[in-house]
Design a protein around this motif. Structure first.
Motif, mmCIF file in Angstrom:
data_model
loop_
_atom_site.group_PDB
_atom_site.id
_atom_site.type_symbol
_atom_site.label_atom_id
_atom_site.label_comp_id
_atom_site.label_asym_id
_atom_site.label_seq_id
_atom_site.Cartn_x
_atom_site.Cartn_y
_atom_site.Cartn_z
ATOM 1 N N MET A 96 0.821 -1.213 0.000
ATOM 2 C CA MET A 96 0.000 0.000 0.000
ATOM 3 C C MET A 96 0.856 1.265 0.000
ATOM 4 O O MET A 96 0.701 2.137 -0.868
ATOM 5 C CB MET A 96 -0.930 0.007 1.207
ATOM 6 C CG MET A 96 -1.821 1.242 1.295
ATOM 7 S SD MET A 96 -2.941 1.202 2.717
ATOM 8 C CE MET A 96 -1.792 1.453 4.075
ATOM 9 N N TYR A 97 1.771 1.361 0.963
ATOM 10 C CA TYR A 97 2.602 2.569 1.036
ATOM 11 C C TYR A 97 3.594 2.633 -0.126
ATOM 12 O O TYR A 97 3.911 3.716 -0.619
ATOM 13 C CB TYR A 97 3.324 2.632 2.380
ATOM 14 C CG TYR A 97 2.412 3.008 3.523
ATOM 15 C CD1 TYR A 97 1.850 4.277 3.591
ATOM 16 C CD2 TYR A 97 2.076 2.097 4.512
ATOM 17 C CE1 TYR A 97 0.987 4.635 4.618
ATOM 18 C CE2 TYR A 97 1.218 2.433 5.551
ATOM 19 C CZ TYR A 97 0.670 3.706 5.599
ATOM 20 O OH TYR A 97 -0.190 4.053 6.618
ATOM 21 N N GLY A 98 4.069 1.467 -0.562
ATOM 22 C CA GLY A 98 4.940 1.447 -1.726
ATOM 23 C C GLY A 98 4.230 1.950 -2.967
ATOM 24 O O GLY A 98 4.797 2.717 -3.761
ATOM 25 N N PHE A 99 2.973 1.550 -3.145
ATOM 26 C CA PHE A 99 2.189 1.979 -4.303
ATOM 27 C C PHE A 99 1.987 3.490 -4.278
ATOM 28 O O PHE A 99 2.109 4.162 -5.307
ATOM 29 C CB PHE A 99 0.835 1.263 -4.296
ATOM 30 C CG PHE A 99 -0.086 1.681 -5.401
ATOM 31 C CD1 PHE A 99 0.162 1.309 -6.712
ATOM 32 C CD2 PHE A 99 -1.210 2.444 -5.131
ATOM 33 C CE1 PHE A 99 -0.683 1.697 -7.737
ATOM 34 C CE2 PHE A 99 -2.069 2.832 -6.142
ATOM 35 C CZ PHE A 99 -1.805 2.454 -7.452
ATOM 36 N N VAL A 100 1.689 4.045 -3.103
ATOM 37 C CA VAL A 100 1.486 5.493 -2.986
ATOM 38 C C VAL A 100 2.770 6.246 -3.358
ATOM 39 O O VAL A 100 2.739 7.195 -4.144
ATOM 40 C CB VAL A 100 1.043 5.866 -1.556
ATOM 41 C CG1 VAL A 100 1.032 7.384 -1.381
ATOM 42 C CG2 VAL A 100 -0.337 5.302 -1.260
#
Length: 260
Positions: A96-100
């Motif tokens: 999730m944070y990587g995608f953002v």
């Protein structure tokens, strides 16, 4: 390599305006795909119907609703609190944070080809986080692989989101490591990214927008008493466990998660 803008070298072959237009088109595809998904699956209708059912329940004040909204944002969204399995939660948070980071840094570097350094490093970190969390989930944590013994190579339509996301991040990193520029790697990178954002109606991409709403509605139902007639979420009471209509949930492991 980690601090240089890979899209800057691309501008020698493809005008920056082309990539900028591509970014805008992808945003529009996500918005259109999400709206189509809402209408097709009736998600909005479900939430509106549930809101009507709560009219006779215990009224909640504005302060209580704000508190529930904050809890939902912090626990259910930012910390992925619905995942009881710690490995699945960590993998989800990485993705999730990587995608953002990956998406935001991509947009910044495409619209400002002079941007590098900090933004390029964030792009690499985000892409690597997506790959670590995504491949960990795909090969070792998926329910149909870890619990049901199916092959990790087994594919279903619901896998479109995770596979296209992994393909986009992986090919993007490989393309940048190879020096960027227009070529076969770039074409594959664009293809995977297009499938990721254009495939919203057929993947679980829109799920990321529905989950916060579902988590908020669940907390509101618990606070105003409208969930009193539902089976308990923990499934630790045999009598409650038998109330589940799905056979799978009756004997499911305790760390399976709430599935919201």
């Amino acid at each position: 390599m980690f601090t240089s803008n890979p899209f800057a070298a691309l501008s020698a072959s493809i005008p920056p305006s082309v990539m900028q237009t591509y970014i805008v088109v992808m945003i529009l595809l996500v918005a259109a795909g999400t709206l189509f998904d809402v209408v097709h699956k009736g998600s909005a209708k479900y939430f509106f119907q549930n809101m009507r059912k709560t009219k006779g329940a215990k009224p909640l004040g504005g302060g209580e609703l704000v508190s529930i909204a904050v809890q939902t944002a912090v626990v259910d969204v930012l910390a992925s609190g619905e995942f009881c399995n710690p490995r699945r939660r960590v993998a989800h948070l990485l993705g999730m944070y990587g995608f953002v980071l990956y998406v935001v840094a991509t947009a910044v570097m495409v619209f400002d080809t002079s941007a590098g350094g900090f933004w390029a490093l964030l792009w690499w970190i985000g892409g690597l986080m997506v790959c670590v969390g995504g491949y960990w989930f795909w090969f070792f944590i998926r329910v149909d692989v870890a619990a049901e013994g199916n092959s990790p190579l087994r594919l279903v339509r619901a896998d479109l989101f995770i596979l296209s996301l992994l393909a986009s991040a992986t090919l993007g990193l490989v393309w940048a490591a190879a020096g960027g520029g227009a070529g076969v790697l770039f074409g594959l990178y664009i293809l995977a990214t297009t499938v990721l954002f254009a495939g919203v109606p057929w993947s679980k991409f829109a799920h990321m927008f529905f989950k916060p709403a579902a988590a908020f509605e669940k907390r509101v139902s618990k606070a105003n008493g409208t969930c009193a007639n539902l089976p308990t979420q923990t499934r630790d009471d045999p009598a409650q466990r038998e109330r589940h209509s799905m056979e799978l949930l009756r004997d499911a492991p305790m760390d399976m998660g709430l599935g919201i």
